[in-house]
Scaffold this active site. Structure first.
Site, mmCIF file in Angstrom:
data_model
loop_
_atom_site.group_PDB
_atom_site.id
_atom_site.type_symbol
_atom_site.label_atom_id
_atom_site.label_comp_id
_atom_site.label_asym_id
_atom_site.label_seq_id
_atom_site.Cartn_x
_atom_site.Cartn_y
_atom_site.Cartn_z
ATOM 1 N N GLN A 28 0.823 -1.210 0.000
ATOM 2 C CA GLN A 28 0.000 0.000 0.000
ATOM 3 C C GLN A 28 0.858 1.261 0.000
ATOM 4 O OE1 GLN A 28 -3.315 0.634 -0.281
ATOM 5 N NE2 GLN A 28 -3.560 -1.535 -0.704
ATOM 6 N N SER A 52 12.798 -1.814 1.149
ATOM 7 C CA SER A 52 11.701 -0.882 0.867
ATOM 8 C C SER A 52 12.224 0.553 0.831
ATOM 9 C CB SER A 52 10.622 -0.979 1.941
ATOM 10 O OG SER A 52 10.050 -2.244 1.948
ATOM 11 N N GLN A 85 2.363 -2.870 13.909
ATOM 12 C CA GLN A 85 1.982 -1.458 14.112
ATOM 13 C C GLN A 85 2.040 -1.038 15.582
ATOM 14 O OE1 GLN A 85 -1.759 -0.517 12.214
ATOM 15 N NE2 GLN A 85 -0.931 -0.801 10.163
ATOM 16 N N HIS A 107 -6.398 0.042 7.514
ATOM 17 C CA HIS A 107 -7.201 -1.062 8.072
ATOM 18 C C HIS A 107 -7.370 -0.742 9.554
ATOM 19 C CE1 HIS A 107 -8.799 -4.947 8.978
ATOM 20 N NE2 HIS A 107 -7.671 -5.537 9.326
ATOM 21 N N GLY A 133 -2.224 -3.211 -3.357
ATOM 22 C CA GLY A 133 -1.520 -1.984 -3.690
ATOM 23 C C GLY A 133 -1.181 -1.832 -5.169
ATOM 24 N N GLU A 194 -12.331 -13.406 6.209
ATOM 25 C CA GLU A 194 -11.154 -14.282 6.319
ATOM 26 C C GLU A 194 -11.447 -15.549 7.131
ATOM 27 O OE1 GLU A 194 -8.040 -10.502 6.339
ATOM 28 O OE2 GLU A 194 -8.411 -11.602 8.174
HETATM 29 P P1 NDP Z 1 3.531 -4.773 3.603
HETATM 30 O O1 NDP Z 1 3.633 -6.158 4.115
HETATM 31 O O2 NDP Z 1 3.643 -4.567 2.143
HETATM 32 O O3 NDP Z 1 4.643 -3.931 4.392
HETATM 33 C C1 NDP Z 1 4.662 -2.551 4.362
HETATM 34 C C2 NDP Z 1 5.989 -1.999 4.777
HETATM 35 O O4 NDP Z 1 6.220 -2.163 6.179
HETATM 36 C C3 NDP Z 1 7.193 -2.571 4.058
HETATM 37 O O5 NDP Z 1 7.942 -1.487 3.595
HETATM 38 C C4 NDP Z 1 7.887 -3.330 5.146
HETATM 39 O O6 NDP Z 1 9.277 -3.366 4.971
HETATM 40 C C5 NDP Z 1 7.582 -2.477 6.360
HETATM 41 N N1 NDP Z 1 7.796 -3.207 7.636
HETATM 42 C C6 NDP Z 1 7.641 -4.537 7.888
HETATM 43 N N2 NDP Z 1 7.926 -4.807 9.178
HETATM 44 C C7 NDP Z 1 8.302 -3.625 9.721
HETATM 45 C C8 NDP Z 1 8.735 -3.258 11.022
HETATM 46 N N3 NDP Z 1 8.844 -4.161 12.020
HETATM 47 N N4 NDP Z 1 9.061 -1.958 11.244
HETATM 48 C C9 NDP Z 1 8.942 -1.040 10.266
HETATM 49 N N5 NDP Z 1 8.550 -1.318 9.010
HETATM 50 C C10 NDP Z 1 8.224 -2.606 8.747
HETATM 51 O O7 NDP Z 1 2.165 -4.110 4.146
HETATM 52 P P2 NDP Z 1 0.831 -3.796 3.348
HETATM 53 O O8 NDP Z 1 1.053 -2.646 2.444
HETATM 54 O O9 NDP Z 1 0.262 -5.056 2.795
HETATM 55 O O10 NDP Z 1 -0.147 -3.362 4.560
HETATM 56 C C11 NDP Z 1 -0.057 -2.063 5.136
HETATM 57 C C12 NDP Z 1 -1.427 -1.695 5.698
HETATM 58 O O11 NDP Z 1 -2.356 -1.617 4.626
HETATM 59 C C13 NDP Z 1 -1.982 -2.704 6.683
HETATM 60 O O12 NDP Z 1 -2.707 -2.014 7.654
HETATM 61 C C14 NDP Z 1 -2.939 -3.538 5.822
HETATM 62 O O13 NDP Z 1 -3.988 -4.143 6.551
HETATM 63 C C15 NDP Z 1 -3.482 -2.434 4.910
HETATM 64 N N6 NDP Z 1 -4.031 -2.907 3.645
HETATM 65 C C16 NDP Z 1 -3.255 -3.688 2.826
HETATM 66 C C17 NDP Z 1 -3.714 -4.068 1.583
HETATM 67 C C18 NDP Z 1 -2.771 -4.766 0.627
HETATM 68 O O14 NDP Z 1 -2.736 -4.398 -0.536
HETATM 69 N N7 NDP Z 1 -1.951 -5.713 1.077
HETATM 70 C C19 NDP Z 1 -5.075 -3.732 1.127
HETATM 71 C C20 NDP Z 1 -5.783 -2.825 2.026
HETATM 72 C C21 NDP Z 1 -5.267 -2.464 3.259
HETATM 73 P P3 NDP Z 1 10.019 -4.710 4.424
HETATM 74 O O15 NDP Z 1 10.001 -4.569 2.956
HETATM 75 O O16 NDP Z 1 11.355 -4.637 5.048
HETATM 76 O O17 NDP Z 1 9.225 -5.901 4.934
#
Ligand code: NDP
Length: 331
Positions: A28, A52, A85, A107, A133, A194
């Site tokens: 996202q 990322s 989070q 979310h 995304g 889910e």
């Molecule tokens: P991702 O799994 O794609 O991760 C997002 C980012 O968070 C990545 O850059 C990741 O880095 C980073 N990250 C992972 N772990 C940590 C940590 N411990 N500390 C800091 N950064 C971290 O997430 P999504 O985009 O899928 O989800 C993000 C939000 O969007 C959530 O709330 C989800 O519910 C919501 N959402 C997601 C959808 C989707 O398309 N998947 C659809 C609608 C809502 P790295 O690359 O290092 O893992």
């Protein structure tokens, strides 16, 4: 009836001159950051130093440690995985979330179940795209958008709804339509799907595979029939496109009769009681407590469940037929 907002209902000017800090550049985060920048907003990225962060830099964004980005941002979009989070909020975000800022979620999970309780002098909103995304970005580039849910958790400024609508517009969601909801409704619906809908589909396919193979059918043909040909995906796609019932016109009358006459026998109404108890478990917070404990223990049950699922014979059968289908037909 749901209230739906479109382009004309949202005004980007409430975000002009402000800085949007996107925390996390994953599914996202990368899509929303690029769409917002293309909508003329000032966007920065908050990220740990990882791939990322490199990707965000490669896409031309200024990247900062998370705490710095929150400090600089007027709007902070928390787009990291839901299960991390709470910890990141406590260690990197809370302290920098000063009065007047906006905290945006995609979310509602952590708000809904009390894992994150923002200070009372910030606006807290949710703009949750109903799409992965990659497609949030793809649709935006095509000039369209994906629908989203919007909710206001806390309106400290009196402007939270206009801000949430502007965020929706900046990511392209108002081009499709933004449904006003609550954080609880969005979260519970997502978890219910889910936990009560997908298990029926997934387990139904596993049991069907077992019965058919035990009865002498070829594993590869069964897998192709159940899901690997893409026909099942096509049915779901046509349900979305032309309608839940209308899609039956793409199938033979034999198929229509077979499905409709046997549906209740295969899944009797008593299943509704199990669905209600799944919903009760979600609404009471019992599932969230269970999942929180699982996370604290390092996800042992999830690992075990995934290990067990990955040894189902369906996996071996599908490997043999991979490559038979032209998936561009399904796009
Ligand atoms: P991702 O799994 O794609 O991760 C997002 C980012 O968070 C990545 O850059 C990741 O880095 C980073 N990250 C992972 N772990 C940590 C940590 N411990 N500390 C800091 N950064 C971290 O997430 P999504 O985009 O899928 O989800 C993000 C939000 O969007 C959530 O709330 C989800 O519910 C919501 N959402 C997601 C959808 C989707 O398309 N998947 C659809 C609608 C809502 P790295 O690359 O290092 O893992």
């Amino acid at each position: 009836m749901a209230e739906i907002f479109y382009e004309r209902d949202a005004d980007l000017s409430v975000l002009r001159g402000k800085t949007v800090a996107i925390i996390g550049y994953g599914n996202q985060g990368s899509a929303q950051a690029q769409n917002m920048r293309d909508s003329g907003l000032r966007v920065i990225i908050g990220s740990i130093s990882d791939e990322s962060a490199e990707r965000a830099r490669g896409d031309g964004f200024p990247v900062y440690p998370i705490a710095d980005a929150v400090h600089q941002g007027d709007v902070v979009s928390l787009l990291i995985p839901d299960e991390v989070q709470k910890m990141v909020y406590q260690t990197e975000i809370r302290e920098h979330l000063s009065s007047g800022k906006v905290l945006n979620f995609a979310h509602g999970y952590n708000l809904r179940f009390g894992f994150i309780t923002p200070p009372t002098d910030v606006d807290v909103v949710m703009v949750a795209p109903r799409m992965i995304g990659v497609n949030v970005r793809k649709a935006f580039l095509k000039g369209s958008g994906v629908p989203a849910y919007m909710a206001i958790w806390q309106d400290a400024s009196g402007q939270a709804e206009q801000i949430a609508l502007a965020i929706s517009k900046a990511i392209g969601a108002t081009r499709a339509g933004v449904i006003k909801t609550t954080v609880a409704e969005e979260t519970d619906l997502d978890l219910f799907t889910e936990q009560a809908v997908w298990p029926i589909i997934v387990r139904g396919m596993m049991l069907a595979y077992e019965v058919l193979v035990e009865e002498g059918f070829s594993p590869e043909m069964v897998v192709l029939e159940l899901f690997a040909s893409g026909e099942a995906a096509e049915i779901l796609k046509q349900m979305a496109r032309v309608g839940f019932f209308e899609q039956w016109r793409f199938h033979s009358r034999t198929s229509q009769y077979g499905t409709l006459s046997r549906a209740e026998r295969m899944l009797p109404n008593t299943v509704k009681e199990r669905m209600r108890s799944a919903l009760a478990e979600i609404r009471s917070g019992a599932f969230a407590a269970e999942w929180e404990e699982e996370g604290q223990r390092g996800y042992p049950q999830l690992l075990q469940l995934k290990r067990r699922a990955s040894t189902h014979p369906i996996i071996r059968a599908e490997e043999k037929i991979r490559g038979l289908v032209d998936f561009s037909l399904l796009e």
